[in-house]
Design an enzyme around this catalytic site. Sequence first.
Site, PDB file in Angstrom:
ATOM      1  N   SER A  13       0.829  -1.211   0.000  1.00 50.47           N
ATOM      2  CA  SER A  13       0.000   0.000   0.000  1.00 50.47           C
ATOM      3  C   SER A  13       0.865   1.263   0.000  1.00 50.47           C
ATOM      4  CB  SER A  13      -0.902   0.016   1.234  1.00 50.47           C
ATOM      5  OG  SER A  13      -1.665  -1.164   1.306  1.00 50.47           O
TER       6      SER A  13
HETATM    7  N1  SAH Z   1      -0.699  -3.853   3.761  1.00 50.87           N
HETATM    8  C1  SAH Z   1      -0.243  -4.755   2.733  1.00 50.87           C
HETATM    9  C2  SAH Z   1      -1.280  -4.789   1.651  1.00 50.87           C
HETATM   10  C3  SAH Z   1      -1.172  -5.950   0.743  1.00 50.87           C
HETATM   11  S1  SAH Z   1      -2.441  -6.010  -0.483  1.00 50.87           S
HETATM   12  C4  SAH Z   1       1.063  -4.210   2.213  1.00 50.87           C
HETATM   13  O1  SAH Z   1       1.243  -2.994   2.292  1.00 50.87           O
HETATM   14  O2  SAH Z   1       1.907  -4.969   1.722  1.00 50.87           O
HETATM   15  C5  SAH Z   1      -3.721  -6.901   0.368  1.00 50.87           C
HETATM   16  C6  SAH Z   1      -3.403  -8.310   0.768  1.00 50.87           C
HETATM   17  O3  SAH Z   1      -4.615  -8.916   1.220  1.00 50.87           O
HETATM   18  C7  SAH Z   1      -2.899  -9.206  -0.343  1.00 50.87           C
HETATM   19  O4  SAH Z   1      -1.636  -9.691   0.019  1.00 50.87           O
HETATM   20  C8  SAH Z   1      -3.933 -10.333  -0.429  1.00 50.87           C
HETATM   21  O5  SAH Z   1      -3.366 -11.598  -0.726  1.00 50.87           O
HETATM   22  C9  SAH Z   1      -4.526 -10.308   0.959  1.00 50.87           C
HETATM   23  N2  SAH Z   1      -5.864 -10.871   1.118  1.00 50.87           N
HETATM   24  C10 SAH Z   1      -6.947 -10.780   0.297  1.00 50.87           C
HETATM   25  N3  SAH Z   1      -7.995 -11.438   0.819  1.00 50.87           N
HETATM   26  C11 SAH Z   1      -7.581 -11.962   2.018  1.00 50.87           C
HETATM   27  C12 SAH Z   1      -8.213 -12.740   3.038  1.00 50.87           C
HETATM   28  N4  SAH Z   1      -9.490 -13.148   2.968  1.00 50.87           N
HETATM   29  N5  SAH Z   1      -7.468 -13.086   4.128  1.00 50.87           N
HETATM   30  C13 SAH Z   1      -6.177 -12.718   4.240  1.00 50.87           C
HETATM   31  N6  SAH Z   1      -5.529 -11.984   3.303  1.00 50.87           N
HETATM   32  C14 SAH Z   1      -6.224 -11.600   2.213  1.00 50.87           C
END
Ligand code: SAH
Length: 227
Positions: A72
């Site tokens: 993000s």
């Molecule tokens: N804060 C993180 C954001 C990653 S993007 C960063 O800055 O790196 C969002 C993430 O949510 C992805 O890695 C995706 O695989 C995960 N995600 C999506 N649905 C999910 C769920 N039901 N449970 C756990 N993770 C999930």
Amino acid sequence: MNAFAPKTNGSDGFEIPRGRMVEHLRNHYKIADERVLDAMNRVPRHAFVPEALKAQAYKDNALPISGGQTISQPFIVARMTELLELKGRERVLEIGSGSGYQTAILATVARKVFAVERLQVLAAEAKQKLMQIGFRNISYRCDDGTNGWEVYAPFDAMLVAAGGPSIPEPLVKQLEIGGRMVIPIGSDQKSQMLVRVTRTDKGFETENFGPCAFVPLIGTHGWEGKK
Ligand code: SAH
């Protein structure tokens, strides 16, 4: 500063761009929580982006990571953390830990973080990086986070970093009364509103903090059928 978070000392070569990022968060985006700004100034964001993108680690945008996901934008990480109003003693559930960068910020401003990520490749990589940096106050799980993490409930705060169609019911149930959750909610998979949910003794209240764009929250209480 949290006693469980690593003490950063010595130079990592990124102090100047990181300091500029923090000043931009303060002056342009009006992030005012000094504990959040301090955490953003301590955590090495470059350690959480792919090797080829390290030079861009402190820029004002999201970047691609493994599994077609994104780390993000620094602003959204700071904003979501600020909205949780953490004082340092909280146990926080994080869903969608991805690169682990947001996890590191939460683990710096709160007592303990329970991080859930559905993609094994990201969960393994993030765990290894966070251990290497020195965090000892994070528990990890590779699973569908829309079910929460029942055995450790209730949580004082929750941060969901992927956009769902509605507020997952198990999460509300696992939130302490008076506790806060920040989650992007939208009726399509590409755009959402940033919502803060506060658990009350009768149910919950919501506040809307405007439009945002996250990758989809995929799971039983998120976007179904794409597991
Ligand atoms: N804060 C993180 C954001 C990653 S993007 C960063 O800055 O790196 C969002 C993430 O949510 C992805 O890695 C995706 O695989 C995960 N995600 C999506 N649905 C999910 C769920 N039901 N449970 C756990 N993770 C999930």
